[in-house]
Design an enzyme around this catalytic site. Structure first.
Site, mmCIF file in Angstrom:
data_model
loop_
_atom_site.group_PDB
_atom_site.id
_atom_site.type_symbol
_atom_site.label_atom_id
_atom_site.label_comp_id
_atom_site.label_asym_id
_atom_site.label_seq_id
_atom_site.Cartn_x
_atom_site.Cartn_y
_atom_site.Cartn_z
ATOM 1 N N ASN A 86 -3.113 -14.148 -2.645
ATOM 2 C CA ASN A 86 -2.236 -13.307 -1.814
ATOM 3 C C ASN A 86 -1.779 -12.027 -2.514
ATOM 4 O O ASN A 86 -1.586 -10.999 -1.864
ATOM 5 C CB ASN A 86 -1.002 -14.128 -1.396
ATOM 6 C CG ASN A 86 0.064 -13.265 -0.768
ATOM 7 O OD1 ASN A 86 -0.058 -12.832 0.385
ATOM 8 N ND2 ASN A 86 1.102 -12.945 -1.522
ATOM 9 N N SER A 139 -6.538 -7.255 5.168
ATOM 10 C CA SER A 139 -5.587 -6.373 5.873
ATOM 11 C C SER A 139 -6.306 -5.720 7.048
ATOM 12 O O SER A 139 -7.548 -5.672 7.067
ATOM 13 C CB SER A 139 -5.112 -5.281 4.896
ATOM 14 O OG SER A 139 -4.467 -4.223 5.584
ATOM 15 N N TYR A 152 -6.501 2.100 -1.145
ATOM 16 C CA TYR A 152 -6.036 0.731 -0.829
ATOM 17 C C TYR A 152 -6.998 0.100 0.178
ATOM 18 O O TYR A 152 -7.420 -1.048 0.029
ATOM 19 C CB TYR A 152 -4.615 0.808 -0.274
ATOM 20 C CG TYR A 152 -4.073 -0.485 0.306
ATOM 21 C CD1 TYR A 152 -3.526 -1.465 -0.513
ATOM 22 C CD2 TYR A 152 -4.106 -0.728 1.687
ATOM 23 C CE1 TYR A 152 -3.030 -2.651 0.023
ATOM 24 C CE2 TYR A 152 -3.612 -1.895 2.227
ATOM 25 C CZ TYR A 152 -3.070 -2.855 1.397
ATOM 26 O OH TYR A 152 -2.579 -4.032 1.933
ATOM 27 N N GLY A 183 -1.278 -7.030 9.838
ATOM 28 C CA GLY A 183 -1.147 -5.665 10.348
ATOM 29 C C GLY A 183 -0.055 -4.911 9.621
ATOM 30 O O GLY A 183 -0.271 -4.393 8.525
ATOM 31 N N VAL A 184 1.145 -4.850 10.231
ATOM 32 C CA VAL A 184 2.254 -4.111 9.628
ATOM 33 C C VAL A 184 3.462 -5.049 9.550
ATOM 34 O O VAL A 184 4.139 -5.295 10.552
ATOM 35 C CB VAL A 184 2.594 -2.855 10.468
ATOM 36 C CG1 VAL A 184 3.679 -2.046 9.782
ATOM 37 C CG2 VAL A 184 1.345 -1.996 10.683
ATOM 38 N N ALA A 185 3.715 -5.565 8.370
ATOM 39 C CA ALA A 185 4.799 -6.533 8.165
ATOM 40 C C ALA A 185 5.890 -5.895 7.316
ATOM 41 O O ALA A 185 5.599 -5.147 6.377
ATOM 42 C CB ALA A 185 4.265 -7.789 7.488
ATOM 43 N N THR A 187 7.845 -5.947 4.605
ATOM 44 C CA THR A 187 8.082 -6.510 3.268
ATOM 45 C C THR A 187 8.361 -5.352 2.319
ATOM 46 O O THR A 187 8.330 -4.184 2.722
ATOM 47 C CB THR A 187 6.834 -7.260 2.773
ATOM 48 O OG1 THR A 187 5.778 -6.301 2.650
ATOM 49 C CG2 THR A 187 6.418 -8.373 3.722
HETATM 50 N N1 NAD Z 1 3.050 -6.103 4.248
HETATM 51 C C1 NAD Z 1 2.029 -5.789 5.050
HETATM 52 O O1 NAD Z 1 2.212 -5.174 6.117
HETATM 53 C C2 NAD Z 1 0.623 -6.187 4.681
HETATM 54 C C3 NAD Z 1 -0.379 -5.906 5.602
HETATM 55 C C4 NAD Z 1 -1.686 -6.269 5.310
HETATM 56 C C5 NAD Z 1 -1.975 -6.912 4.127
HETATM 57 N N2 NAD Z 1 -1.000 -7.170 3.242
HETATM 58 C C6 NAD Z 1 -1.384 -7.857 1.999
HETATM 59 O O2 NAD Z 1 -0.651 -9.066 1.879
HETATM 60 C C7 NAD Z 1 -0.407 -9.353 0.500
HETATM 61 C C8 NAD Z 1 1.084 -9.542 0.284
HETATM 62 O O3 NAD Z 1 1.747 -8.349 0.681
HETATM 63 P P1 NAD Z 1 3.335 -8.198 0.728
HETATM 64 O O4 NAD Z 1 3.623 -7.264 1.811
HETATM 65 O O5 NAD Z 1 3.991 -9.523 0.692
HETATM 66 O O6 NAD Z 1 3.578 -7.442 -0.670
HETATM 67 P P2 NAD Z 1 4.896 -7.428 -1.575
HETATM 68 O O7 NAD Z 1 4.747 -6.235 -2.459
HETATM 69 O O8 NAD Z 1 6.094 -7.550 -0.720
HETATM 70 O O9 NAD Z 1 4.757 -8.758 -2.453
HETATM 71 C C9 NAD Z 1 3.663 -8.914 -3.340
HETATM 72 C C10 NAD Z 1 4.016 -9.902 -4.430
HETATM 73 O O10 NAD Z 1 2.899 -9.909 -5.343
HETATM 74 C C11 NAD Z 1 3.409 -9.810 -6.671
HETATM 75 N N3 NAD Z 1 2.395 -9.178 -7.533
HETATM 76 C C12 NAD Z 1 2.083 -7.857 -7.599
HETATM 77 N N4 NAD Z 1 1.150 -7.665 -8.538
HETATM 78 C C13 NAD Z 1 0.857 -8.870 -9.068
HETATM 79 C C14 NAD Z 1 -0.027 -9.294 -10.080
HETATM 80 N N5 NAD Z 1 -0.794 -8.433 -10.765
HETATM 81 N N6 NAD Z 1 -0.104 -10.610 -10.368
HETATM 82 C C15 NAD Z 1 0.695 -11.499 -9.702
HETATM 83 N N7 NAD Z 1 1.564 -11.145 -8.743
HETATM 84 C C16 NAD Z 1 1.645 -9.840 -8.427
HETATM 85 C C17 NAD Z 1 4.680 -8.989 -6.549
HETATM 86 O O11 NAD Z 1 5.539 -9.183 -7.666
HETATM 87 C C18 NAD Z 1 5.250 -9.488 -5.232
HETATM 88 O O12 NAD Z 1 6.100 -10.597 -5.409
HETATM 89 C C19 NAD Z 1 -1.000 -8.182 -0.285
HETATM 90 O O13 NAD Z 1 -2.293 -8.519 -0.735
HETATM 91 C C20 NAD Z 1 -1.073 -7.074 0.750
HETATM 92 O O14 NAD Z 1 -2.067 -6.122 0.439
HETATM 93 C C21 NAD Z 1 0.306 -6.829 3.488
HETATM 94 C C1 HBS Z 2 -0.100 -2.578 4.085
HETATM 95 C C2 HBS Z 2 -1.267 -2.862 4.915
HETATM 96 O O1 HBS Z 2 -2.214 -3.456 4.482
HETATM 97 C C3 HBS Z 2 -1.294 -2.368 6.303
HETATM 98 C C4 HBS Z 2 -1.826 -0.995 6.366
HETATM 99 O O2 HBS Z 2 -0.053 -2.481 6.898
#
Ligand code: NAD
Ligand code: HBS
Length: 257
Positions: A86, A139, A152, A183-185, A187
């Site tokens: 993740n 994503s 990215y 999608g767009v969460a 966080t």
């Molecule tokens: N938030 C969104 O809208 C969204 C959308 C599509 C995909 N994603 C993907 O979902 C995953 C989680 O996203 P999120 O929004 O929870 O991100 P976030 O930044 O809120 O949380 C990510 C977590 O990963 C940890 N992390 C970062 N680098 C690390 C490393 N090198 N080793 C171990 N842990 C590490 C961070 O400390 C953090 O706790 C990511 O891969 C992101 O690309 C997120």
């Molecule tokens: C952060 C992410 O992967 C999408 C674009 O919301």
């Protein structure tokens, strides 16, 4: 015997939501993050809620850390059933401006991290002689490309391609490899993306970039960690035994392919 799931980057954000859901599903949890303080707080919260969990600090971009993560998981719970790649980071920049260090860091976490995690998990599943499930964070940016998120996006397209090939190479071992594509969460990742996008555009106020992206969602609201965890819960379950090599969108209706 309880199943065991490992979730990287689970101190917060989507990873924490996924871990909470898998605990409800009956899994024992191996939490993991590079941020040791946040991870300790999350472990305490899980334990206070009666969840059987351990925490391992590490960096997904380091192959040795990923091997250690699996070794610690096995030490705690004897085996693993599901490994969720993740952890991921963002970089917001026109590609013309991105520098070597930023690009290397982005790829080493988002791509190398997924490869090393899958290697470590697959080797353990093969040692156990059991089936196993690897589930990767992709994503909408792994299906589409977005300005300012181009590099990215490139990492998430790489995760998609790797998910396909790892599924092919591991199928004979009864190991499935799939990906969830949020999608767009809301966080901390999107807090950073919004801040960086707004900083580059004088006409934008804080929150505007998030509003712009989430404003296009057909179902009319941004995504929550629970929305993502619903899909991951299914992919981690026996009901998904016959699914492999898939990168499934969960975005409320944003990208259609
Ligand atoms: N938030 C969104 O809208 C969204 C959308 C599509 C995909 N994603 C993907 O979902 C995953 C989680 O996203 P999120 O929004 O929870 O991100 P976030 O930044 O809120 O949380 C990510 C977590 O990963 C940890 N992390 C970062 N680098 C690390 C490393 N090198 N080793 C171990 N842990 C590490 C961070 O400390 C953090 O706790 C990511 O891969 C992101 O690309 C997120
Ligand atoms: C952060 C992410 O992967 C999408 C674009 O919301």
């Amino acid at each position: 015997m309880s199943k065991v799931a490992v979730v990287t980057g689970s101190a917060g954000g989507l990873g924490k939501g996924i871990a909470q859901r898998l605990a409800k599903d009956g899994f024992k949890l191996v939490l993991h993050d590079i941020n040791g303080d946040m991870l300790a707080d999350t472990l305490k919260e899980f334990k206070d809620n009666g969840i059987d969990a351990v925490a391992v600090t590490g960096d997904v971009s380091k192959q040795a850390d990923q091997l250690n993560l699996v070794a610690e998981a096995v030490k705690a719970f004897d085996h693993i059933d599901v490994f969720i790649n993740n952890a991921g980071i963002d970089v917001v920049s026109p590609f013309l401006e991105i520098d070597e260090a930023q690009l290397n860091r982005l790829f080493s976490i988002n791509v190398n991290g997924v490869v090393f995690g899958t290697q470590a998990a697959a080797k353990q599943f093969m040692k156990q002689g059991t089936k196993g499930k690897v589930i990767n964070a992709c994503s909408i940016a792994g299906h589409e490309a977005y300005e300012m998120l181009g590099t990215y996006s490139a990492t998430k397209h790489a995760v998609k391609a790797f998910t396909h090939v790892a599924a092919k190479e591991l199928a004979s071992e009864q190991i499935t490899v799939n990906a969830y594509c949020p999608g767009v969460a809301k966080t901390s990742m999107w807090e950073r993306i919004d801040e960086a996008m707004v900083a580059r555009d004088d006409s934008m106020q804080p929150g505007d970039a998030f509003k712009k992206f989430s404003g296009n969602i057909a179902l009319g609201r941004y995504q929550t960690a629970d929305d993502v965890a619903n899909l991951v819960s299914f992919l981690a379950s026996d009901d998904a035994d016959y699914i492999t090599g898939q990168t499934i969108l969960t975005d409320g209706g944003l990208v259609y392919n």
